[in-house]
Scaffold this motif. Sequence first.
Motif: not given
Length: 124
Positions: A54-56, A84-85, A92-95, A104-106
């Motif tokens: 899922x794109x943020x 996906x962000x 932000x990752x923690x959030x 989360x995949x960056x």
Amino acid sequence: MNTKRILIIDDEETIQTVVQFGIKMAAGWKVFTASSGFEGIQTAQTEKPDVILLDVMMPDMDGIATFKELQSHSETEQIPVILLTAKAQTAEKRQFNDLGVSGVITKPFNSLDLPEQISRILHW
């Protein structure tokens, strides 16, 4: 290896194409695509994928709102969601992780490595 069913929800067609190509090429998994949160929710309800990428950042309904909507439906609440962000800051990752997503995949990412990353996150 089982044939997994992946749904990617991203408003950028090029990202959809790259992800679809990489996952099919590297793992042979079936990939569904959706271009908006609304379309993604409908596709998730009908196709019941094994995971949602899922794109943020999307117009209208962003990834966070889409995730919350997916969690509110009994048909989709159990489907793992990986964000996906391009937002890769630690806070932000923690959030994102606090929301209850599976991972989360960056961006940017190597699409051929995605199946391995997904498998690692979901312990497949």
